[in-house]
Design an enzyme around this catalytic site. Structure first.
Site, PDB file in Angstrom:
ATOM      1  CG  HIS A   1      -0.411   0.296   2.517  1.00 35.17           C
ATOM      2  ND1 HIS A   1      -0.048  -0.683   3.416  1.00 35.17           N
ATOM      3  CD2 HIS A   1      -0.137   1.467   3.131  1.00 35.17           C
ATOM      4  CE1 HIS A   1       0.407  -0.117   4.524  1.00 35.17           C
ATOM      5  NE2 HIS A   1       0.367   1.194   4.383  1.00 35.17           N
TER       6      HIS A   1
ATOM      7  CG  ASP B   1       0.096  -3.958   2.867  1.00 35.34           C
ATOM      8  OD1 ASP B   1       0.214  -3.425   1.747  1.00 35.34           O
ATOM      9  OD2 ASP B   1       0.094  -3.318   3.927  1.00 35.34           O
TER      10      ASP B   1
ATOM     11  CB  SER C   1       3.208   1.872   6.022  1.00 35.69           C
ATOM     12  OG  SER C   1       1.953   1.951   6.617  1.00 35.69           O
TER      13      SER C   1
END
Length: 476
Positions: free
Chosen positions: A126, A156, A230
């Site tokens: 992402h 992911d 992230s």
């Protein structure tokens, strides 16, 4: 199309670090956003004494000096066309040529160098999804262009490559050895503050059942994970990479900050995905080849079970690993490879994290009696063309739903492409449609969608979800 009720209000994770900020729900999880870059700030701190009462003060500094150079900033840019109906008018464009018709969205996440010789950097899907330009900033300040190698949206995980020399890599640890209570350190770029370190413990392992986050086997930690973390590193005290930070939970939304509920992808799962991306370019998953449903107290009682736990097999697909193992409709799967199976989703999640050719032990109940079976997982189909199923679907290509949508409660298949002027297009089918039901029979995924066309139905009617609406299409 004739309107039908909206099946389910879906929302993907608000802070998934890419280019949108869409709230899942006030009480659901949020991805650790990629953050808008800001200037780095180094807080002033008082120096601690080297020793107290003759004993050295414990410090993470020696380990972090080795680990931090392997953690990088991942900067992405995406060109987005501004949607304005006036731009379709040539007269308007001639009058106002200075009005921008495009804008550039920028975001910032983190990454981890896992192979210094090859320049391989691990990050979240992402973080780089739909990016037109990806640049990596190293701990020493160098910024280099990154090359996309591959990604797996359902876990992911993404892999990129950088051409820089004199890199530092983090060794991958064995995440299966993590225990609740082990100390861990999160390194990343929250809110653009580069090379930020937070610490905590492992709060749980094997965490799953979180809506909207794909296949799940998360490490839960109370180390602070915020927007921009992230793709960053979760490191053990030996300086080994044990997880990739991917999401945080906050009932008030991710921008409200960390509340000690962070999620990381285990390094062993990341290692398996990276190996497939490097060797094959795609991730191929294994499947048992069954359809299952959850048990109700009434069904459990009728099957002679003490509790409504497990995955009830409703269909075994011909030629599947489950069929070869002797699994039958009506069996209840209670565990797989010793891992407890509470419901149908837990079994599906286990399959999605397994590789083709893996042999598993199944603990089942048949007619209320215990039975152990061994099954070998076969390759899960990645896509099907319409002409393989029915001539009326010619020109369409079908794929499994993204796992994030499936975790949100939606079942069916995705129409990934429809050729212009094809038979499917003439009947009204469009790319991006989700087929949730059909007159061919019941199905929940791509494999059972294919099985539902044996035999082919005399009349083919599809129930389609399109955007926030839906309808029915008669395929001619």
């Amino acid at each position: 199309m004739r309107p039908i009720p909206t099946l389910l209000t879906l929302a993907l994770a608000a802070a998934f670090g890419g280019f949108t900020a869409t709230a899942i729900n006030a009480h659901l999880d949020n991805r650790a956003d990629a953050a808008t870059p800001v200037a780095s700030v180094v807080p002033a701190t008082a120096a601690l004494p080297a020793s107290v009462a003759g004993q050295p003060v414990p410090s993470l500094a020696p380990m972090l000096e080795q680990a931090m150079p392997a953690v990088v900033s991942v900067n992405t840019k995406q060109v987005v066309r501004v949607r304005n109906p006036f731009f379709d008018d040539p007269f308007f464009r001639r009058l106002f040529p200075q009005v921008p018709q495009e804008r550039i969205n920028e975001s910032l996440g983190s990454g981890v160098i896992i192979d210094a010789a090859k320049g391989l950097v691990l990050t979240n899907h992402h973080v780089i999804d739909n990016a037109d330009d990806v640049r990596v900033t190293l701990a020493d300040g160098r910024t280099v262009q990154a090359e996309f190698i591959g990604s797996d949206p359902d876990t992911d995980i993404a892999l990129i490559r950088i051409p820089a020399e004199k890199l530092t890599a983090l060794p991958l640890g064995n995440s299966d050895q993590l225990r609740v209570g082990d100390f861990v350190v999160a390194i990343g770029n929250p809110f653009g503050f580069s090379q930020t370190v937070t610490s905590g413990i492992v709060s749980a392992v094997g965490r799953s059942g979180i809506r909207g986050l794909g296949y799940q086997n998360f490490i839960q930690t109370d180390a602070s994970i915020n927007p921009g973390n992230s793709g960053g590193a979760l490191v053990n005290l030996a300086g080994q990479l044990v997880g990739i930070n991917t999401a945080s939970f906050n009932p008030q939304g991710s921008m409200a900050g960390n509340i000690g509920l962070g999620l990381a992808i285990p390094s062993n799962l990341a290692r398996d995905v990276v190996e497939q991306l490097v060797t094959k370019g795609v991730v191929v998953r294994g499947t048992l080849g069954v359809e299952t449903q959850n048990l109700t107290p009434q069904i459990a009682q009728g099957l002679g079970l003490a509790e409504a736990r497990g995955a009830l097999v409703t269909r075994v697909l011909a030629g599947s690993g489950a069929a070869a193992a002797g699994l039958k409709a009506g069996d209840v799967v209670l565990s797989i490879n010793g891992q407890r199976v509470d419901n149908a989703q837990a079994l599906h999640n286990f399959e999605g994290l397994s590789t083709v050719g893996r042999t598993v032990d199944l603990d089942i109940r048949r007619d209320g009696k215990p039975l152990q079976l061994k099954a070998t997982l076969k390759e899960q189909p990645r896509a099907l063309t319409g002409d393989m199923l029915d001539p009326r679907l010619s020109g369409a290509t079908f794929a499994d739903l993204p796992e994030s949508l499936r975790q949100s409660g939606l079942n069916g298949v995705l129409v990934s492409d429809v050729a212009r002027g094809s038979r499917a297009a003439q009947s009204g089918l469009a790319s991006g449609d989700v087929i949730v039901a059909a007159s061919s029979g019941e199905f929940t995924d791509l494999a059972s969608w294919r099985a539902s066309f044996s035999p082919r139905p005399q009349q083919l009617v599809l129930s389609v979800r399109r955007g926030n609406g839906g309808g029915q299409l008669l395929m001619r």
